[in-house]
Write a protein that holds these residues in place. Structure first.
Motif, PDB file in Angstrom:
ATOM      1  N   PHE A 210     -36.703 -16.233 -54.391  1.00  0.00           N
ATOM      2  CA  PHE A 210     -37.919 -17.032 -54.276  1.00  0.00           C
ATOM      3  C   PHE A 210     -37.568 -18.508 -54.383  1.00  0.00           C
ATOM      4  O   PHE A 210     -36.633 -18.898 -55.103  1.00  0.00           O
ATOM      5  N   SER A 211     -38.316 -19.321 -53.680  1.00  0.00           N
ATOM      6  CA  SER A 211     -38.087 -20.762 -53.694  1.00  0.00           C
ATOM      7  C   SER A 211     -38.576 -21.364 -55.008  1.00  0.00           C
ATOM      8  O   SER A 211     -39.319 -20.740 -55.764  1.00  0.00           O
ATOM      9  N   ASP A 212     -38.143 -22.606 -55.265  1.00  0.00           N
ATOM     10  CA  ASP A 212     -38.605 -23.320 -56.452  1.00  0.00           C
ATOM     11  C   ASP A 212     -40.120 -23.500 -56.430  1.00  0.00           C
ATOM     12  O   ASP A 212     -40.777 -23.459 -57.477  1.00  0.00           O
ATOM     13  N   HIS A 213     -40.655 -23.711 -55.235  1.00  0.00           N
ATOM     14  CA  HIS A 213     -42.106 -23.866 -55.111  1.00  0.00           C
ATOM     15  C   HIS A 213     -42.829 -22.595 -55.553  1.00  0.00           C
ATOM     16  O   HIS A 213     -43.807 -22.647 -56.310  1.00  0.00           O
ATOM     17  N   ALA A 214     -42.344 -21.439 -55.097  1.00  0.00           N
ATOM     18  CA  ALA A 214     -42.996 -20.169 -55.440  1.00  0.00           C
ATOM     19  C   ALA A 214     -42.916 -19.881 -56.937  1.00  0.00           C
ATOM     20  O   ALA A 214     -43.883 -19.423 -57.543  1.00  0.00           O
ATOM     21  N   LYS A 248     -50.766 -17.807 -52.748  1.00  0.00           N
ATOM     22  CA  LYS A 248     -50.485 -19.135 -53.306  1.00  0.00           C
ATOM     23  C   LYS A 248     -49.119 -19.644 -52.876  1.00  0.00           C
ATOM     24  O   LYS A 248     -48.927 -20.845 -52.662  1.00  0.00           O
ATOM     25  N   ALA A 249     -48.135 -18.728 -52.775  1.00  0.00           N
ATOM     26  CA  ALA A 249     -46.771 -19.140 -52.435  1.00  0.00           C
ATOM     27  C   ALA A 249     -46.523 -19.167 -50.935  1.00  0.00           C
ATOM     28  O   ALA A 249     -45.460 -19.633 -50.492  1.00  0.00           O
ATOM     29  N   GLY A 250     -47.468 -18.667 -50.143  1.00  0.00           N
ATOM     30  CA  GLY A 250     -47.283 -18.634 -48.696  1.00  0.00           C
ATOM     31  C   GLY A 250     -46.230 -17.634 -48.265  1.00  0.00           C
ATOM     32  O   GLY A 250     -45.458 -17.901 -47.332  1.00  0.00           O
ATOM     33  N   LEU A 251     -46.190 -16.456 -48.922  1.00  0.00           N
ATOM     34  CA  LEU A 251     -45.181 -15.443 -48.629  1.00  0.00           C
ATOM     35  C   LEU A 251     -45.792 -14.306 -47.815  1.00  0.00           C
ATOM     36  O   LEU A 251     -46.967 -13.967 -47.990  1.00  0.00           O
ATOM     37  N   PRO A 252     -45.020 -13.676 -46.939  1.00  0.00           N
ATOM     38  CA  PRO A 252     -45.546 -12.572 -46.123  1.00  0.00           C
ATOM     39  C   PRO A 252     -45.677 -11.290 -46.940  1.00  0.00           C
ATOM     40  O   PRO A 252     -45.025 -11.115 -47.979  1.00  0.00           O
ATOM     41  N   ASP A 253     -46.513 -10.409 -46.466  1.00  0.00           N
ATOM     42  CA  ASP A 253     -46.725  -9.111 -47.113  1.00  0.00           C
ATOM     43  C   ASP A 253     -45.720  -8.106 -46.561  1.00  0.00           C
ATOM     44  O   ASP A 253     -45.730  -7.802 -45.366  1.00  0.00           O
ATOM     45  N   ASP A 254     -44.851  -7.603 -47.455  1.00  0.00           N
ATOM     46  CA  ASP A 254     -43.862  -6.625 -47.017  1.00  0.00           C
ATOM     47  C   ASP A 254     -44.262  -5.200 -47.397  1.00  0.00           C
ATOM     48  O   ASP A 254     -43.461  -4.278 -47.312  1.00  0.00           O
ATOM     49  N   HIS A 255     -45.497  -5.023 -47.874  1.00  0.00           N
ATOM     50  CA  HIS A 255     -46.068  -3.710 -48.182  1.00  0.00           C
ATOM     51  C   HIS A 255     -45.306  -2.979 -49.298  1.00  0.00           C
ATOM     52  O   HIS A 255     -45.313  -1.745 -49.331  1.00  0.00           O
ATOM     53  N   ASP A 256     -44.667  -3.719 -50.158  1.00  0.00           N
ATOM     54  CA  ASP A 256     -44.032  -3.136 -51.346  1.00  0.00           C
ATOM     55  C   ASP A 256     -44.468  -3.968 -52.545  1.00  0.00           C
ATOM     56  O   ASP A 256     -43.722  -4.806 -53.049  1.00  0.00           O
ATOM     57  N   ASP A 257     -45.694  -3.749 -52.984  1.00  0.00           N
ATOM     58  CA  ASP A 257     -46.286  -4.613 -54.005  1.00  0.00           C
ATOM     59  C   ASP A 257     -45.557  -4.520 -55.341  1.00  0.00           C
ATOM     60  O   ASP A 257     -45.291  -5.536 -55.988  1.00  0.00           O
ATOM     61  N   TYR A 258     -45.231  -3.308 -55.764  1.00  0.00           N
ATOM     62  CA  TYR A 258     -44.564  -3.167 -57.058  1.00  0.00           C
ATOM     63  C   TYR A 258     -43.169  -3.783 -57.024  1.00  0.00           C
ATOM     64  O   TYR A 258     -42.755  -4.480 -57.961  1.00  0.00           O
ATOM     65  N   GLY A 259     -42.417  -3.536 -55.957  1.00  0.00           N
ATOM     66  CA  GLY A 259     -41.085  -4.130 -55.845  1.00  0.00           C
ATOM     67  C   GLY A 259     -41.149  -5.637 -55.784  1.00  0.00           C
ATOM     68  O   GLY A 259     -40.329  -6.337 -56.389  1.00  0.00           O
ATOM     69  N   PHE A 260     -42.135  -6.166 -55.043  1.00  0.00           N
ATOM     70  CA  PHE A 260     -42.320  -7.614 -54.954  1.00  0.00           C
ATOM     71  C   PHE A 260     -42.612  -8.209 -56.335  1.00  0.00           C
ATOM     72  O   PHE A 260     -41.999  -9.208 -56.737  1.00  0.00           O
ATOM     73  N   LEU A 261     -43.542  -7.602 -57.076  1.00  0.00           N
ATOM     74  CA  LEU A 261     -43.902  -8.124 -58.401  1.00  0.00           C
ATOM     75  C   LEU A 261     -42.728  -8.020 -59.377  1.00  0.00           C
ATOM     76  O   LEU A 261     -42.516  -8.901 -60.201  1.00  0.00           O
ATOM     77  N   SER A 262     -41.981  -6.937 -59.292  1.00  0.00           N
ATOM     78  CA  SER A 262     -40.835  -6.759 -60.183  1.00  0.00           C
ATOM     79  C   SER A 262     -39.794  -7.849 -59.964  1.00  0.00           C
ATOM     80  O   SER A 262     -39.272  -8.439 -60.915  1.00  0.00           O
ATOM     81  N   ASP A 263     -39.486  -8.119 -58.700  1.00  0.00           N
ATOM     82  CA  ASP A 263     -38.507  -9.157 -58.392  1.00  0.00           C
ATOM     83  C   ASP A 263     -39.038 -10.539 -58.774  1.00  0.00           C
ATOM     84  O   ASP A 263     -38.286 -11.382 -59.289  1.00  0.00           O
ATOM     85  N   TYR A 264     -40.316 -10.771 -58.519  1.00  0.00           N
ATOM     86  CA  TYR A 264     -40.898 -12.074 -58.871  1.00  0.00           C
ATOM     87  C   TYR A 264     -40.894 -12.260 -60.389  1.00  0.00           C
ATOM     88  O   TYR A 264     -40.594 -13.350 -60.886  1.00  0.00           O
ATOM     89  N   TYR A 265     -41.207 -11.186 -61.120  1.00  0.00           N
ATOM     90  CA  TYR A 265     -41.199 -11.254 -62.577  1.00  0.00           C
ATOM     91  C   TYR A 265     -39.809 -11.627 -63.093  1.00  0.00           C
ATOM     92  O   TYR A 265     -39.653 -12.505 -63.946  1.00  0.00           O
TER      93      TYR A 265
END
Length: 295
Positions: A210-214, A248-265
């Motif tokens: 993830f970028s610094d902005h995100a 808010k971050a302007g990121l595309p939806d990759d249809h893996d919400d749990y994986g996305f949140l885990s990595d973002y966390y």
């Protein structure tokens, strides 16, 4: 990947809706009266240990210097210990004293917002009136010859009323909680992010970056909220939070919400820890804007 909703707890009467500013319902569980009493007892025991050590140090110094002023210093120190202990710990990122952390409790604002310093001060200032002052009067009259025993009885009844007050309201609230707009809730006893980040490290899949902005969009309060969402595994909450972050971050939806949140966390946790190591701490998503206006 979605997870099945959490099962209801054994004591469903303590289950409450807790909606964050992002519109996520975390469905928290309130701390029971027994858990709160145990946490308070643990805090008092730890405080007594600190007080005993301080008394020994001050007593030794007082004898050596033959100074009665140190007796006054002891009283002042005891006052700040019993008031500052709860306030300072609950103002921290965990919102909990050592006793609450051991039992698995923390303090939150009932409206879902970040716990403020004013709310913490209000709830703990009442503890002086609820418990410490009447108990002080009680022991003072017990050990003082010729003292009015009626004062001791009134002090004991006063403390008892406030002590059992949480048993007579459905949210297990102290008077201080009523005034401050707070709840004491159950939470996992493990270190923040330790088990979540460790489980991610064991997976073989490629991790998102993830970028610094995100990553700069959120702070410690939002990190804790995200942790609660991941621990709960509620499908609706996961979808809602993932969509809000992507928007808010302007990121595309990759249809893996749990994986996305885990990595973002994991990425946000690492970023906040790095900032803290260099003396930069961000309490929530509004902190940066607040600092800019102050400058």
């Amino acid at each position: 990947m979605a997870r099945s909703p959490r099962p209801l707890p054994a004591n469903a009467a303590l289950r409450r809706s807790f909606v964050t500013p992002e519109g996520v319902d975390l469905r928290i569980e309130l701390g029971s009266a027994g858990a709160r009493a145990g946490a308070f007892a643990l805090d008092v025991l730890i405080m007594l240990g600190v007080l005993v050590i301080g008394t020994i140090v001050i007593g030794t110094t007082a004898v050596a210097n033959e100074s009665v002023l140190l007796g006054g210093l002891w009283l002042i120190g005891f006052f700040f210990l019993r008031n500052g202990w709860f306030t300072l710990f609950e103002m921290g990122g965990r919102g909990a004293t050592p006793g609450k952390r051991i039992v698995g409790l923390r303090v939150v604002a009932r409206d879902g917002s970040r716990l403020t310093g004013g709310a913490v001060i209000a709830r703990n200032a009442m503890r002086e009136i609820e418990f410490f002052l009447p108990i002080t009067f009680f022991f003072a009259t017990i050990f003082q010859s010729g003292a009015d025993k009626m004062i001791s009885l009134v002090a004991l009844i006063w403390s008892g009323i406030f002590l059992f007050f949480p048993l007579f309201n459905r949210d297990r609230l102290r008077v201080g909680d009523l005034l401050a707009g707070t709840w004491v809730v159950q939470r996992a006893k493990v270190k923040l992010g330790q088990d979540i980040v460790a489980s991610l490290a064991q997976t073989d899949r490629a991790r998102r970056t993830f970028s610094d902005h995100a990553l700069g969009l959120y702070g410690e309060y939002e990190l804790q909220t995200l942790e609660e969402v991941l621990r709960g595994g509620d499908s609706d909450a996961i979808v809602t939070v993932a969509a809000a972050i992507r928007r808010k971050a302007g990121l595309p939806d990759d249809h893996d919400d749990y994986g996305f949140l885990s990595d973002y966390y994991a990425a946000l946790c690492a970023r906040l820890e790095r900032q803290m190591m260099v003396g930069l701490r961000r309490a929530d998503k509004f902190a940066e804007a607040t600092r800019e206006r102050a400058a």
